[in-house]
Design an enzyme around this catalytic site. Structure first.
Site, PDB file in Angstrom:
ATOM      1  N   SER A   1      78.308  78.049  21.440  1.00  0.00           N
ATOM      2  CA  SER A   1      79.205  78.380  22.543  1.00  0.00           C
ATOM      3  C   SER A   1      78.667  79.512  23.411  1.00  0.00           C
ATOM      4  O   SER A   1      77.617  79.390  24.023  1.00  0.00           O
ATOM      5  CB  SER A   1      80.590  78.709  21.984  1.00  0.00           C
ATOM      6  OG  SER A   1      81.555  78.777  23.001  1.00  0.00           O
TER       7      SER A   1
ATOM      8  N   ASP B   1      78.452  76.164  26.290  1.00  0.00           N
ATOM      9  CA  ASP B   1      78.753  74.780  25.895  1.00  0.00           C
ATOM     10  C   ASP B   1      79.845  74.134  26.745  1.00  0.00           C
ATOM     11  O   ASP B   1      80.255  73.010  26.473  1.00  0.00           O
ATOM     12  CB  ASP B   1      79.101  74.697  24.411  1.00  0.00           C
ATOM     13  CG  ASP B   1      80.492  75.238  24.087  1.00  0.00           C
ATOM     14  OD1 ASP B   1      80.938  76.172  24.782  1.00  0.00           O
ATOM     15  OD2 ASP B   1      81.114  74.743  23.133  1.00  0.00           O
TER      16      ASP B   1
ATOM     17  N   ASP C   1      83.096  74.866  27.340  1.00  0.00           N
ATOM     18  CA  ASP C   1      84.527  74.790  27.008  1.00  0.00           C
ATOM     19  C   ASP C   1      85.291  76.021  27.467  1.00  0.00           C
ATOM     20  O   ASP C   1      86.500  76.106  27.269  1.00  0.00           O
ATOM     21  CB  ASP C   1      84.755  74.521  25.517  1.00  0.00           C
ATOM     22  CG  ASP C   1      84.321  75.663  24.615  1.00  0.00           C
ATOM     23  OD1 ASP C   1      83.723  76.645  25.117  1.00  0.00           O
ATOM     24  OD2 ASP C   1      84.561  75.583  23.392  1.00  0.00           O
TER      25      ASP C   1
ATOM     26  N   ASP D   1      80.678  78.867  30.124  1.00  0.00           N
ATOM     27  CA  ASP D   1      79.898  79.405  29.013  1.00  0.00           C
ATOM     28  C   ASP D   1      78.860  78.365  28.605  1.00  0.00           C
ATOM     29  O   ASP D   1      78.740  77.305  29.222  1.00  0.00           O
ATOM     30  CB  ASP D   1      80.795  79.818  27.847  1.00  0.00           C
ATOM     31  CG  ASP D   1      81.433  78.635  27.142  1.00  0.00           C
ATOM     32  OD1 ASP D   1      81.496  77.548  27.738  1.00  0.00           O
ATOM     33  OD2 ASP D   1      81.873  78.808  25.988  1.00  0.00           O
TER      34      ASP D   1
END
Length: 445
Positions: A101, A242, A244, A240
């Protein structure tokens, strides 16, 4: 039952340190394959962000899954919510995301989605953990899983994102800056906004495996703020690593966080009589969000910190909208998990409908001063339970006389204790937060 490997957001850690090692990932792939194959024919999607270690772990997972007899479909670099979506549309048994993440490149992790594109139930995570501690056996050759690659995954997800807004939507005349954090949104996010008519300036979309989240994206907003001002843009959007989490910047360079975005989306749905139930925030959500929603007659409840807890609360109440101030925003009317691109599109739609700027939209939410400090915690005795820390928290709570909140919690994804103080006097709030953080630091030492 306590989990041995799975945390609040899958399995995460430093690359090369257990359990983020190739041999563990091989065994994890096998254990997951065995668990899902026990429920019937098994096809599993695997996607990743742009970390250099993703290639290594993708190969290890692929081998383990195949050894268990599971067919594997490789997606390559894709946002986490895209993997949730594609898992559903391909009718796969599960989706696996290789990502840490918003963390730096030398961390990595694994998280799973069910065939419905939701977080895995605890019982399946426990089944996988049980198999991880069992001897690894390989199915006979005729039953080994096959591996294929989905070459049009990005195009499928781009079309899905565009389908979340009315077909008549056209953002012509809207000038935006998009910061992709050198992460998983680097291809799809610019395409989505450009294809919907926006004038897009793209930042941090040249991943090299090492630069993900490096002074860019939603955890480092300075670059985006400067670019919005330099380009005279209407707003900026930061993702960010990833995809999400999303934060924004208005035309003045001010940061618009997850609480602001949640308010804008919820207010828009409420005004159009399309908000099902209320809104779920977290223990970290600003008190101002709760008060602003109350003024509109919108119910608000707090879940524990972490998008899985927000999602669980939404499911339990059959509500649609929730999120965190860090930028996880869930819109169940479109997705099964937090999706940064989808959330950003809903905000842009609201601005168009109300014919207002992002700066104007956020003014309706008057936030209470809130200070969040992080204290490094390497393990051992929980400092939050230390008598001196408990006593100090009680003392601060009394001092604010019902006009503020104190929250200390351990991070679920990093070795940190987070100290949050919120109230109506910014100087007092900062002083209390610094005093508590200093005490926690001393206790940790």
């Amino acid at each position: 039952m306590t989990k041995k490997y799975f945390g609040t957001d899958g399995i995460r850690g430093r690359v090369g340190e257990f359990p983020i090692t190739p041999d563990f990932m091989l065994k994890l792939g096998w254990a997951a394959g065995m668990a899902f194959r026990s429920m019937g024919a098994c096809r599993i999607l695997v996607g990743k962000d742009t970390r250099i270690s993703g290639y290594m772990f993708e190969s290890a997972l692929e081998a383990g899954l195949s050894a268990a007899g599971a067919d594997v479909m490789l997606l390559g670099p894709m946002p986490t919510p895209a993997i949730a979506y594609l898992t559903r549309t391909f009718h796969a048994e599960a989706g696996i995301v290789i990502s840490a993440s918003h963390n730096p490149h030398d961390d990595n992790g694994i998280k799973f989605f069910s065939g419905q594109g939701t977080k895995l139930p605890d019982e399946i995570e426990l089944m996988i953990e049980e198999l991880l501690d069992a001897p690894m056996t390989v199915v006979e050759s005729s039953k080994l899983g096959k591996v294929s690659r989905i070459n049009d995954a990005s195009g499928r997800y781009i079309e899905f994102c565009k389908s979340s807004v009315p077909s008549s939507t056209n953002f012509a005349g809207l000038k935006i800056v998009v910061d992709c954090a050198h992460g998983a949104t680097y291809k799809v996010a610019p395409s989505v906004f450009k294809e919907l008519g926006a004038d897009v300036t793209v930042l941090s979309a040249q991943p090299n495996g090492l630069n993900i989240n490096d002074n860019c994206g939603s955890t480092h907003m300075e670059q985006l703020q400067a670019a919005v001002l330099a380009e005279h843009a209407d707003l900026g959007i930061a993702f960010d690593g990833d995809g999400d989490r999303v934060l924004m910047v208005d035309h003045t360079g001010a940061i618009v966080d997850g609480d602001d975005l949640l308010f804008i989306i919820a207010r828009d749905l409420h005004e159009r009589n399309k908000l099902q139930g209320g809104v779920v925030g977290t223990l970290m959500s600003n008190l101002g969000l709760e008060l602003a929603l109350a003024d509109l007659g919108i119910p608000f409840v707090r879940a524990n910190v972490g998008d899985r807890y927000v999602i669980a609360e939404l499911l339990e109440r059959n509500w649609q909208v929730g999120g965190e101030n860090s930028g996880h925003v869930v819109c169940f009317q479109h997705t099964t998990t937090g999706d940064a691109i989808i959330a950003a599109l809903q905000v842009l739609l609201s601005l168009r409908r109300r014919e207002e700027s992002l700066a104007q939209a956020r003014q309706a939410l008057r936030k209470c001063p809130q200070v969040l400090l992080n204290v490094r915690f390497a393990g051992g005795e929980n400092p939050i339970e230390h008598p001196a820390v408990k006593e100090a928290c009680e003392r601060v709570t009394l001092a604010m006389a019902g006009r503020g909140r104190v929250l200390l919690r351990k991070s679920g994804t990093e070795p940190l204790v987070r100290v949050m103080v919120e109230g109506d006097d910014e100087t007092q709030v900062r002083g209390h937060a610094e005093d508590l953080a200093k005490l926690v630091t001393e206790v940790c030492a």
